[in-house]
Write an enzyme that holds these catalytic residues in place. Structure first.
Site, PDB file in Angstrom:
ATOM      1  N   THR A 109      -5.281  -0.009  17.326  1.00 51.35           N
ATOM      2  CA  THR A 109      -4.575   1.219  16.972  1.00 51.35           C
ATOM      3  C   THR A 109      -4.927   2.317  17.970  1.00 51.35           C
ATOM      4  O   THR A 109      -5.959   2.249  18.642  1.00 51.35           O
ATOM      5  CB  THR A 109      -4.964   1.681  15.562  1.00 51.35           C
ATOM      6  OG1 THR A 109      -6.367   1.994  15.546  1.00 51.35           O
ATOM      7  CG2 THR A 109      -4.687   0.603  14.534  1.00 51.35           C
ATOM      8  N   GLU A 149      -0.272  -2.439  12.711  1.00 52.78           N
ATOM      9  CA  GLU A 149      -0.603  -3.406  11.659  1.00 52.78           C
ATOM     10  C   GLU A 149       0.594  -4.239  11.193  1.00 52.78           C
ATOM     11  O   GLU A 149       0.422  -5.218  10.462  1.00 52.78           O
ATOM     12  CB  GLU A 149      -1.190  -2.671  10.445  1.00 52.78           C
ATOM     13  CG  GLU A 149      -2.516  -1.985  10.705  1.00 52.78           C
ATOM     14  CD  GLU A 149      -2.393  -0.553  11.235  1.00 52.78           C
ATOM     15  OE1 GLU A 149      -3.367   0.205  11.100  1.00 52.78           O
ATOM     16  OE2 GLU A 149      -1.325  -0.219  11.790  1.00 52.78           O
ATOM     17  N   LYS A 189      -0.639  21.506   2.013  1.00 53.75           N
ATOM     18  CA  LYS A 189      -0.666  21.903   0.608  1.00 53.75           C
ATOM     19  C   LYS A 189      -0.827  23.415   0.529  1.00 53.75           C
ATOM     20  O   LYS A 189      -1.860  23.963   0.886  1.00 53.75           O
ATOM     21  CB  LYS A 189      -1.795  21.207  -0.137  1.00 53.75           C
ATOM     22  CG  LYS A 189      -1.656  21.326  -1.661  1.00 53.75           C
ATOM     23  CD  LYS A 189      -2.543  20.341  -2.400  1.00 53.75           C
ATOM     24  CE  LYS A 189      -2.182  20.316  -3.880  1.00 53.75           C
ATOM     25  NZ  LYS A 189      -2.989  19.337  -4.631  1.00 53.75           N
ATOM     26  N   TRP A 195       3.407  20.777  -1.999  1.00 57.99           N
ATOM     27  CA  TRP A 195       3.374  20.066  -0.729  1.00 57.99           C
ATOM     28  C   TRP A 195       4.500  20.520   0.193  1.00 57.99           C
ATOM     29  O   TRP A 195       5.633  20.721  -0.241  1.00 57.99           O
ATOM     30  CB  TRP A 195       3.493  18.562  -0.947  1.00 57.99           C
ATOM     31  CG  TRP A 195       2.319  17.943  -1.650  1.00 57.99           C
ATOM     32  CD1 TRP A 195       2.298  17.413  -2.903  1.00 57.99           C
ATOM     33  CD2 TRP A 195       1.000  17.776  -1.118  1.00 57.99           C
ATOM     34  NE1 TRP A 195       1.044  16.941  -3.192  1.00 57.99           N
ATOM     35  CE2 TRP A 195       0.217  17.144  -2.121  1.00 57.99           C
ATOM     36  CE3 TRP A 195       0.387  18.105   0.094  1.00 57.99           C
ATOM     37  CZ2 TRP A 195      -1.119  16.821  -1.948  1.00 57.99           C
ATOM     38  CZ3 TRP A 195      -0.947  17.788   0.270  1.00 57.99           C
ATOM     39  CH2 TRP A 195      -1.685  17.160  -0.734  1.00 57.99           C
TER      40      TRP A 195
END
Length: 538
Positions: A181, A326, A434, A439
């Site tokens: 990654t 992944e 937030k 959100w």
């Protein structure tokens, strides 16, 4: 049914047998080179033979440190088709991360492009497992280097066995490839791909409702071959017999445009920053790119304005994909179903700007603390995935338990689904803002900002706020023609009709460049560090 293993050798052998005259076009430091599949197959066998003479055995790790070209393609098959594992090392990692991934993977042999030698020479003393280096160059002489046990790729091929057989008795679950990654936080995590997973992923790229790669195509993977197998395009191109174009080192929008025009590329794929650059190039220096039947974008959200420009101004079919290291990487693609194309023609750009429908073979869910969320386009949750080309753990890494749970990959991406099942990534869990208990999606704000005609790039981050906990701040790069000609207030006014008042950024910061990860994603961690002392007062 016959229990025949799914192996990568079937791909290169099929190309060799049925498409011996089809071409692999490779741009190297020496210019454009052209090889037939017959020649590529022979060179691949020679490479496998040469690597074994250098000590490669079944199960060994062989690293590549290279651009997109024919030699990298040959390594894609030569190493795994003899039972070893190919580790595609990200050339844009920091020295610290390079040392970590090469040592962690335990690479025994490292194939290095000539122009990238300085990057490896600087860290050679820290590499614990590399026994020899193979220098990939158009020349047969080993270039000047401080690396020990260095060999010339082309000279090795001269003495390699052109009849070296590929192995057919491997277990299909044998590890074949490995990528790490890009590590926005912590050290990179290793993901291993098996022969079986790569074969099944490649089959998915041939589906008509996926990439639809076929023999008549001319494909050009712009996404690096060190990044999640160039999204599987080298394997698909080889297996299906498509002509392949590899753009090589020193990549620029002008080079991409030139190759599309001259080689009549039909399918290409890359990250949004690449396509933003190409769009700018086409506006300044028009080229004939009418051969493209599919331009795929992935890695991060594509701005709607860019999508619209490709589709409406340049008549280039544009698709947005979703995936991760992944996931090999393909998970979904934003193609319109016939139902949506007929009923929602006016919303086509909005639909294409989503991450689309999951491809056949995989399952996805969107979950929050209450379980699976409704498909209402507004209830957010974490996207989780499972399927035969999805990793089930990280390589020798305790962090696996935080990501792989109960047979599912927890992506860390926050998403919604509409009634048709189309996925819309709204943010990363760590990038959600937030504010006052509610959100705010940084991705939605970024997409809206980059649809403004004056804005080239935009990244939105959260900064601490004394009253509201966090507030959004937008970092913006203007197009050259608009620099010093547009105000913060004009940008806020542009956003007002699209969002609730409390979603609007508290500050617009003009920048010359937004920092990016090694694969072209906005590096918000660095932005947050740059602005760590930036507090918006209540």
């Amino acid at each position: 049914m016959m229990n025949t293993p799914l192996l990568l050798s079937s791909m290169i052998e099929r190309a060799e047998q049925y498409f011996p005259g089809k071409q692999v076009i490779s741009r190297t430091l020496g210019g454009i080179q052209r090889f037939t599949y017959k020649e590529i197959a022979e060179r691949t066998r020679r490479l496998a033979s040469a690597l074994e003479k250098l000590g490669m055995q079944k199960g060994d790790k062989v690293g590549t440190f290279a651009w997109n070209h024919h030699r990298h393609l040959e390594a894609y098959f030569a190493v795994p088709c003899r039972g070893a594992l190919l580790h595609m090392v990200n050339i844009r990692l920091s020295p610290e991360h390079l040392v970590y991934v090469i040592n962690h993977a335990e690479d025994k042999i490292l194939l290095v492009d000539e122009d990238l030698l300085p990057l490896i020479e600087r860290i050679q003393e820290q590499l614990e497992t590399v026994e020899c280096y193979v220098i990939m160059s158009d020349q047969k002489e080993v270039p000047n280097t401080t690396l020990p046990n260095a060999f010339s790729y082309e000279a090795l091929l001269d003495v390699g066995d052109p009849t070296m057989p590929f192995l057919h008795d491997l277990d299909e679950n044998t590890p074949a490839g490995m990528c790490y990654t890009s590590a926005t936080t912590g050290m990179p995590k290793g993901v291993i791909y098996t022969h079986r997973s790569l074969v099944l992923h490649t089959l998915s790229l041939g589906l008509a409702d996926s990439f639809g790669i076929r023999e008549e195509d001319v494909i050009m993977p712009v996404v690096p071959m060190f990044h999640v197998n160039a999204w599987g395009m080298p394997y698909a191109g080889t297996w299906f017999g498509a002509t392949q174009v590899y753009p090589g080192p020193g990549l620029s929008p002008a080079v991409i445009a030139q190759l599309i025009e001259e080689e009549k590329v039909t399918v290409t794929a890359g990250v949004p920053t690449i396509w933003l650059g190409l769009l700018k190039e086409l506006e300044e220096n028009p080229r004939d790119v009418s051969s493209i039947r599919g331009l795929v974008s992935g890695g991060s959200a594509a701005p709607k304005g860019m999508i619209r420009a490709f589709i409406e101004k340049h008549q280039i079919p544009f698709y947005q994909g979703y995936g991760m290291t992944e996931t090999s990487p393909l998970v979904s693609l934003s193609k319109l179903t016939t139902t949506r194309a007929e009923k929602e023609k006016d919303q086509a750009i909005d639909i294409i700007a989503t991450q689309g429908l999951v491809v056949p073979g995989l399952e996805v869910r969107v979950v929050n603390e209450d379980g699976d969320v409704p498909r209402d386009s507004k209830t957010m949750g974490e996207l989780i995935i499972r399927g035969p080309w999805i990793a089930d753990s990280y390589y020798r890494d305790d962090r696996s338990k935080n990501t792989f749970k109960d047979g599912w990959l927890y992506t860390g991406d926050i998403a919604v689904q509409d009634e048709h099942g189309y996925i819309q990534i709204t943010d990363r869990t760590k990038d959600l803002i937030k504010s006052g208990g509610e959100w705010i999606s940084s991705v939605n704000l970024e997409n809206a900002l980059m649809s403004h005609e004056a804005i080239f790039e935009a990244a939105v981050i959260a900064v601490p706020h004394e009253k509201w906990q966090e507030r959004p701040v937008a970092c913006i790069v203007l197009k050259d023609a608009y620099k010093q000609k547009i105000t913060k207030e004009e940008i806020i006014d542009y956003l007002k009709p699209q969002f609730a008042k409390w979603w609007l950024p508290d500050e617009i910061i003009f920048m010359d460049e937004i920092p990016k990860t090694s694969v072209g994603k906005f590096l918000k961690r660095e932005l947050r560090e740059q602005l760590k002392d930036f507090f918006v007062k209540p």
